[in-house]
Motif scaffolding. Sequence first.
Motif, PDB file in Angstrom:
ATOM      1  N   PRO A 181       0.807  -1.229   0.000  1.00 26.05           N
ATOM      2  CA  PRO A 181       0.000   0.000   0.000  1.00 26.05           C
ATOM      3  C   PRO A 181       0.836   1.274   0.000  1.00 26.05           C
ATOM      4  O   PRO A 181       1.985   1.291   0.461  1.00 26.05           O
ATOM      5  N   LEU A 182       0.240   2.323  -0.471  1.00 24.39           N
ATOM      6  CA  LEU A 182       0.821   3.661  -0.473  1.00 24.39           C
ATOM      7  C   LEU A 182       1.226   4.044   0.952  1.00 24.39           C
ATOM      8  O   LEU A 182       0.473   3.803   1.896  1.00 24.39           O
ATOM      9  N   GLY A 183       2.412   4.605   1.100  1.00 24.21           N
ATOM     10  CA  GLY A 183       2.863   5.055   2.407  1.00 24.21           C
ATOM     11  C   GLY A 183       3.421   3.963   3.293  1.00 24.21           C
ATOM     12  O   GLY A 183       3.724   4.195   4.459  1.00 24.21           O
ATOM     13  N   ARG A 184       3.574   2.762   2.763  1.00 20.76           N
ATOM     14  CA  ARG A 184       4.113   1.646   3.533  1.00 20.76           C
ATOM     15  C   ARG A 184       5.366   1.126   2.831  1.00 20.76           C
ATOM     16  O   ARG A 184       5.540   1.338   1.628  1.00 20.76           O
TER      17      ARG A 184
ATOM     18  N   ARG B  54      10.069   9.504  -4.157  1.00 19.19           N
ATOM     19  CA  ARG B  54       8.769   8.825  -4.191  1.00 19.19           C
ATOM     20  C   ARG B  54       8.279   8.493  -2.785  1.00 19.19           C
ATOM     21  O   ARG B  54       7.101   8.655  -2.483  1.00 19.19           O
ATOM     22  N   LEU B  55       9.171   8.006  -1.944  1.00 21.20           N
ATOM     23  CA  LEU B  55       8.766   7.669  -0.574  1.00 21.20           C
ATOM     24  C   LEU B  55       8.311   8.920   0.176  1.00 21.20           C
ATOM     25  O   LEU B  55       7.270   8.912   0.843  1.00 21.20           O
ATOM     26  N   VAL B  56       9.063   9.993   0.063  1.00 22.46           N
ATOM     27  CA  VAL B  56       8.699  11.233   0.740  1.00 22.46           C
ATOM     28  C   VAL B  56       7.359  11.748   0.219  1.00 22.46           C
ATOM     29  O   VAL B  56       6.498  12.171   0.996  1.00 22.46           O
ATOM     30  N   ARG B  57       7.149  11.665  -1.080  1.00 21.88           N
ATOM     31  CA  ARG B  57       5.886  12.101  -1.680  1.00 21.88           C
ATOM     32  C   ARG B  57       4.702  11.298  -1.133  1.00 21.88           C
ATOM     33  O   ARG B  57       3.597  11.805  -1.021  1.00 21.88           O
ATOM     34  N   GLU B  58       4.934  10.039  -0.780  1.00 23.28           N
ATOM     35  CA  GLU B  58       3.883   9.174  -0.249  1.00 23.28           C
ATOM     36  C   GLU B  58       3.702   9.333   1.259  1.00 23.28           C
ATOM     37  O   GLU B  58       2.868   8.660   1.853  1.00 23.28           O
ATOM     38  N   GLY B  59       4.491  10.202   1.883  1.00 19.85           N
ATOM     39  CA  GLY B  59       4.342  10.433   3.308  1.00 19.85           C
ATOM     40  C   GLY B  59       5.251   9.603   4.189  1.00 19.85           C
ATOM     41  O   GLY B  59       5.108   9.611   5.410  1.00 19.85           O
TER      42      GLY B  59
ATOM     43  N   PRO C 259      -2.738   9.138   5.807  1.00 18.56           N
ATOM     44  CA  PRO C 259      -1.706   9.837   5.037  1.00 18.56           C
ATOM     45  C   PRO C 259      -1.336  11.160   5.692  1.00 18.56           C
ATOM     46  O   PRO C 259      -2.126  11.701   6.468  1.00 18.56           O
ATOM     47  N   PRO C 260      -0.163  11.681   5.403  1.00 18.10           N
ATOM     48  CA  PRO C 260       0.232  12.962   5.986  1.00 18.10           C
ATOM     49  C   PRO C 260      -0.599  14.091   5.409  1.00 18.10           C
ATOM     50  O   PRO C 260      -1.145  13.980   4.316  1.00 18.10           O
TER      51      PRO C 260
END
Length: 133
Positions: A17-20, A77-82, A115-116
């Motif tokens: 999942p996004l952010g994981r 990419r990781l930072v963009r996903e929080g 999410p952030p």
Amino acid sequence: MTPRPKADLLTLLRRIPLGRVTTAESLAGEIGIPASLAATMLAQLTEDERDLVPWHRVVAKGGAIGRGLYRDQQFARLVREGVMVSPAGIVQDMARHLLVSLDAASLKSAARVEPPSPEGRPPGRSRGMKLRP
């Protein structure tokens, strides 16, 4: 060993999942291959495969991101996903971001991560609250 390890790896990557984040060891364990093979397959993904799966969500056991050609892209990419990543390239708060298993129950609970906020504040905090340990 699974007869189609790369296809299985790509399928698992799509499920993160996004952010994981997860590790090559966790992915390898899910499909029954050595962790070194999973890491090698990740390093050898084609550009098309990189466009189709969230390869950037795989980090080292301690949270370090890759050091290779795609390091800056993975970091961004990781930072963009929080996902909080230190300037040294280490995922911060691994307990929050790490997805240990890719089974259905784990994926369902992983989807609940908040999410952030767009302003970069941790979720659930107002502007007036200070970050305290």
